[in-house]
Design a protein around this motif. Structure first.
Motif, PDB file in Angstrom:
ATOM      1  N   VAL A  60     -34.255  24.417 -43.270  1.00  0.00           N
ATOM      2  CA  VAL A  60     -35.018  24.251 -44.710  1.00  0.00           C
ATOM      3  C   VAL A  60     -35.157  22.300 -44.833  1.00  0.00           C
ATOM      4  CG1 VAL A  60     -35.374  23.326 -47.573  1.00  0.00           C
ATOM      5  CG2 VAL A  60     -33.267  25.103 -46.945  1.00  0.00           C
ATOM      6  N   TRP A  61     -36.570  22.325 -44.520  1.00  0.00           N
ATOM      7  CA  TRP A  61     -37.578  20.973 -44.256  1.00  0.00           C
ATOM      8  C   TRP A  61     -37.899  20.918 -45.808  1.00  0.00           C
ATOM      9  CZ3 TRP A  61     -36.898  25.029 -40.688  1.00  0.00           C
ATOM     10  CH2 TRP A  61     -36.829  24.584 -40.138  1.00  0.00           C
ATOM     11  N   TYR A  62     -37.887  19.212 -45.801  1.00  0.00           N
ATOM     12  CA  TYR A  62     -38.875  18.645 -46.987  1.00  0.00           C
ATOM     13  C   TYR A  62     -39.189  17.380 -46.708  1.00  0.00           C
ATOM     14  CZ  TYR A  62     -40.295  17.246 -51.636  1.00  0.00           C
ATOM     15  OH  TYR A  62     -40.804  17.267 -52.581  1.00  0.00           O
ATOM     16  N   ALA A  97     -38.101  26.862 -45.270  1.00  0.00           N
ATOM     17  CA  ALA A  97     -37.672  27.639 -45.643  1.00  0.00           C
ATOM     18  C   ALA A  97     -37.454  28.259 -44.636  1.00  0.00           C
ATOM     19  CB  ALA A  97     -37.322  27.983 -47.357  1.00  0.00           C
ATOM     20  N   ALA A  98     -36.244  28.728 -43.974  1.00  0.00           N
ATOM     21  CA  ALA A  98     -36.524  29.854 -42.794  1.00  0.00           C
ATOM     22  C   ALA A  98     -35.704  31.048 -43.678  1.00  0.00           C
ATOM     23  CB  ALA A  98     -35.386  29.152 -41.571  1.00  0.00           C
ATOM     24  N   VAL A  99     -36.351  31.841 -43.329  1.00  0.00           N
ATOM     25  CA  VAL A  99     -35.329  33.114 -43.875  1.00  0.00           C
ATOM     26  C   VAL A  99     -34.959  33.817 -42.290  1.00  0.00           C
ATOM     27  CG1 VAL A  99     -36.555  35.126 -44.956  1.00  0.00           C
ATOM     28  CG2 VAL A  99     -37.267  33.449 -45.451  1.00  0.00           C
ATOM     29  N   ASN A 100     -33.933  34.783 -42.890  1.00  0.00           N
ATOM     30  CA  ASN A 100     -33.324  35.685 -42.115  1.00  0.00           C
ATOM     31  C   ASN A 100     -33.088  34.904 -40.537  1.00  0.00           C
ATOM     32  OD1 ASN A 100     -33.531  37.617 -43.381  1.00  0.00           O
ATOM     33  ND2 ASN A 100     -35.944  38.077 -42.304  1.00  0.00           N
ATOM     34  N   HIS A 101     -32.567  33.564 -41.060  1.00  0.00           N
ATOM     35  CA  HIS A 101     -32.150  32.420 -39.243  1.00  0.00           C
ATOM     36  C   HIS A 101     -30.488  33.437 -38.866  1.00  0.00           C
ATOM     37  CE1 HIS A 101     -30.090  29.427 -37.173  1.00  0.00           C
ATOM     38  NE2 HIS A 101     -29.478  29.088 -38.310  1.00  0.00           N
ATOM     39  N   GLY A 102     -30.952  33.355 -37.698  1.00  0.00           N
ATOM     40  CA  GLY A 102     -29.028  33.834 -36.964  1.00  0.00           C
ATOM     41  C   GLY A 102     -29.193  34.214 -35.764  1.00  0.00           C
ATOM     42  N   ALA A 103     -28.733  34.419 -35.388  1.00  0.00           N
ATOM     43  CA  ALA A 103     -28.128  34.865 -33.343  1.00  0.00           C
ATOM     44  C   ALA A 103     -29.695  35.142 -33.138  1.00  0.00           C
ATOM     45  CB  ALA A 103     -27.442  36.230 -33.152  1.00  0.00           C
ATOM     46  N   ASN A 104     -30.866  35.451 -33.543  1.00  0.00           N
ATOM     47  CA  ASN A 104     -32.059  36.640 -33.192  1.00  0.00           C
ATOM     48  C   ASN A 104     -33.140  34.927 -33.556  1.00  0.00           C
ATOM     49  OD1 ASN A 104     -31.369  38.885 -31.052  1.00  0.00           O
ATOM     50  ND2 ASN A 104     -31.136  39.563 -33.483  1.00  0.00           N
ATOM     51  N   ASN A 137     -16.885  31.937 -50.036  1.00  0.00           N
ATOM     52  CA  ASN A 137     -18.121  31.143 -48.748  1.00  0.00           C
ATOM     53  C   ASN A 137     -19.890  31.250 -49.254  1.00  0.00           C
ATOM     54  OD1 ASN A 137     -18.871  28.683 -46.901  1.00  0.00           O
ATOM     55  ND2 ASN A 137     -19.065  30.795 -45.385  1.00  0.00           N
ATOM     56  N   LEU A 138     -20.875  30.204 -49.493  1.00  0.00           N
ATOM     57  CA  LEU A 138     -22.359  30.968 -49.587  1.00  0.00           C
ATOM     58  C   LEU A 138     -22.760  30.089 -47.880  1.00  0.00           C
ATOM     59  CD1 LEU A 138     -22.966  30.014 -53.248  1.00  0.00           C
ATOM     60  CD2 LEU A 138     -22.753  32.414 -52.461  1.00  0.00           C
ATOM     61  N   ALA A 139     -22.752  28.708 -47.864  1.00  0.00           N
ATOM     62  CA  ALA A 139     -23.185  28.147 -46.512  1.00  0.00           C
ATOM     63  C   ALA A 139     -22.026  27.179 -46.170  1.00  0.00           C
ATOM     64  CB  ALA A 139     -24.610  28.121 -46.691  1.00  0.00           C
ATOM     65  N   ASN A 140     -21.732  26.741 -44.664  1.00  0.00           N
ATOM     66  CA  ASN A 140     -22.070  25.680 -44.084  1.00  0.00           C
ATOM     67  C   ASN A 140     -21.891  24.957 -43.084  1.00  0.00           C
ATOM     68  OD1 ASN A 140     -19.064  26.173 -44.664  1.00  0.00           O
ATOM     69  ND2 ASN A 140     -18.936  27.903 -43.849  1.00  0.00           N
ATOM     70  N   GLY A 141     -22.433  23.447 -43.616  1.00  0.00           N
ATOM     71  CA  GLY A 141     -23.762  23.084 -42.480  1.00  0.00           C
ATOM     72  C   GLY A 141     -23.593  21.476 -42.466  1.00  0.00           C
ATOM     73  N   ARG A 142     -25.182  20.993 -42.159  1.00  0.00           N
ATOM     74  CA  ARG A 142     -24.917  19.633 -42.677  1.00  0.00           C
ATOM     75  C   ARG A 142     -26.412  19.239 -43.044  1.00  0.00           C
ATOM     76  NH1 ARG A 142     -22.113  15.865 -40.482  1.00  0.00           N
ATOM     77  NH2 ARG A 142     -22.625  13.541 -40.108  1.00  0.00           N
ATOM     78  N   PHE A 143     -26.692  17.815 -43.652  1.00  0.00           N
ATOM     79  CA  PHE A 143     -27.908  17.610 -44.681  1.00  0.00           C
ATOM     80  C   PHE A 143     -28.410  16.244 -44.025  1.00  0.00           C
ATOM     81  CE2 PHE A 143     -25.151  16.414 -47.995  1.00  0.00           C
ATOM     82  CZ  PHE A 143     -25.588  15.829 -48.660  1.00  0.00           C
ATOM     83  N   MET A 144     -29.391  16.075 -44.520  1.00  0.00           N
ATOM     84  CA  MET A 144     -29.747  14.244 -43.774  1.00  0.00           C
ATOM     85  C   MET A 144     -30.581  14.424 -45.366  1.00  0.00           C
ATOM     86  SD  MET A 144     -30.292  14.340 -39.861  1.00  0.00           S
ATOM     87  CE  MET A 144     -31.000  16.049 -39.751  1.00  0.00           C
ATOM     88  N   VAL A 145     -30.365  12.819 -45.204  1.00  0.00           N
ATOM     89  CA  VAL A 145     -31.886  12.486 -46.743  1.00  0.00           C
ATOM     90  C   VAL A 145     -32.275  11.005 -46.061  1.00  0.00           C
ATOM     91  CG1 VAL A 145     -31.782  12.230 -48.844  1.00  0.00           C
ATOM     92  CG2 VAL A 145     -30.087  13.382 -48.101  1.00  0.00           C
ATOM     93  N   LEU A 168     -31.579  20.352 -44.157  1.00  0.00           N
ATOM     94  CA  LEU A 168     -30.730  21.313 -44.451  1.00  0.00           C
ATOM     95  C   LEU A 168     -30.591  21.914 -42.828  1.00  0.00           C
ATOM     96  CD1 LEU A 168     -30.824  22.120 -48.406  1.00  0.00           C
ATOM     97  CD2 LEU A 168     -29.172  20.193 -46.926  1.00  0.00           C
ATOM     98  N   ARG A 169     -29.651  22.054 -42.351  1.00  0.00           N
ATOM     99  CA  ARG A 169     -29.410  23.458 -41.496  1.00  0.00           C
ATOM    100  C   ARG A 169     -27.904  23.476 -41.659  1.00  0.00           C
ATOM    101  NH1 ARG A 169     -32.425  22.402 -37.141  1.00  0.00           N
ATOM    102  NH2 ARG A 169     -34.227  20.819 -37.056  1.00  0.00           N
ATOM    103  N   SER A 170     -27.635  25.045 -41.945  1.00  0.00           N
ATOM    104  CA  SER A 170     -26.057  25.488 -41.314  1.00  0.00           C
ATOM    105  C   SER A 170     -26.550  27.248 -41.051  1.00  0.00           C
ATOM    106  CB  SER A 170     -25.904  25.641 -43.326  1.00  0.00           C
ATOM    107  OG  SER A 170     -27.028  27.364 -43.862  1.00  0.00           O
ATOM    108  N   ASP A 171     -25.615  28.050 -41.267  1.00  0.00           N
ATOM    109  CA  ASP A 171     -25.784  29.220 -40.183  1.00  0.00           C
ATOM    110  C   ASP A 171     -26.412  30.265 -41.373  1.00  0.00           C
ATOM    111  OD1 ASP A 171     -23.792  28.854 -42.611  1.00  0.00           O
ATOM    112  OD2 ASP A 171     -22.222  29.494 -42.416  1.00  0.00           O
TER     113      ASP A 171
END
Length: 209
Positions: A74-76, A83-90, A52-60, A67-70
């Motif tokens: 990413v927004w475009y 692109a968000a880096v180190n996205h997590g609980a904090n 598993n690399l990522a789970n989430g939802r995308f909108m086009v 893209l929003r995932s665990d």
């Protein structure tokens, strides 16, 4: 001899018809993703070993996507990507701003459009899905090979929705399973596809353009 010619002609006609059917399926799938109000779906990304690399939802919506995932955010907006880096609980530590190339394929839906230029394709049926195999006709393609699986019937009232996309890049296979597809009846707001610093006041924004 005439019988052989007849058999060869029938085979050629069958191949031509089959190829046309594959294009029709891809055209209808691309049309669903290109809905003017927007298209959204859940996704699950795995590597070639099934990890598993990522789970989430995308909108086009058009060229815009989000893209929003665990593992990533990413927004475009059609020109600029955040692109968000180190996205997590904090929360988010860092957001990188860039102008992506057309071959970056940050948007899972991008792979569906590969067939439009520089690819040959064949199709077969597997259960309730069409499976289309794309192969690049030029050596310089970032994605030399891909498999696009499309549901034959409607899923939640939406026809020709992609079920999975498997593609080869940098000699590695990646699979994107797609579910919960929605064609929006009202336009997705453009602000959805842009990073808003007010929502992430602690994030450091780094411009890489």
């Amino acid at each position: 001899m005439e019988r052989i010619k007849t058999i060869m002609l029938m085979l050629l006609m069958a191949v031509a018809s089959y190829g046309q059917t594959a294009k029709q399926v891809l055209d209808k799938t691309a049309a669903a993703l290109s809905n003017k109000n927007g298209f959204s779906a859940a996704f699950h990304i795995k590597d070639g070993k099934g990890n598993n690399l990522a789970n989430g939802r995308f909108m086009v919506k058009g060229k815009k996507y989000c893209l929003r995932s665990d593992k990533m955010l990413v927004w475009y907006d059609g020109k600029t990507q955040w692109a968000a880096v180190n996205h997590g609980a904090n929360g988010i530590d860092e957001v990188n701003v860039s102008t992506p190339k057309s071959t970056d394929y940050s948007n899972p839906a991008d792979i569906v459009y590969l067939y439009r230029q520089g690819y040959s394709y064949t199709m077969k049926k597997e259960g309730s899905r069409y499976v289309i195999h794309l192969k690049a006709t030029a050596k310089n393609k970032a994605v030399p090979e891909a498999y696009i699986s499309v549901w034959q019937g409607q899923v939640a009232g939406v026809a020709y929705t992609p079920a999975s996309i498997k593609f080869l890049r940098d000699k590695k296979w990646t699979t994107i399973d797609i579910s919960s597809c929605t064609i929006h009846q009202k336009p997705i707001a453009d602000a959805t596809f842009r990073f808003n610093s007010k929502d992430f006041p602690k994030a450091e924004v780094i411009d890489l353009r």
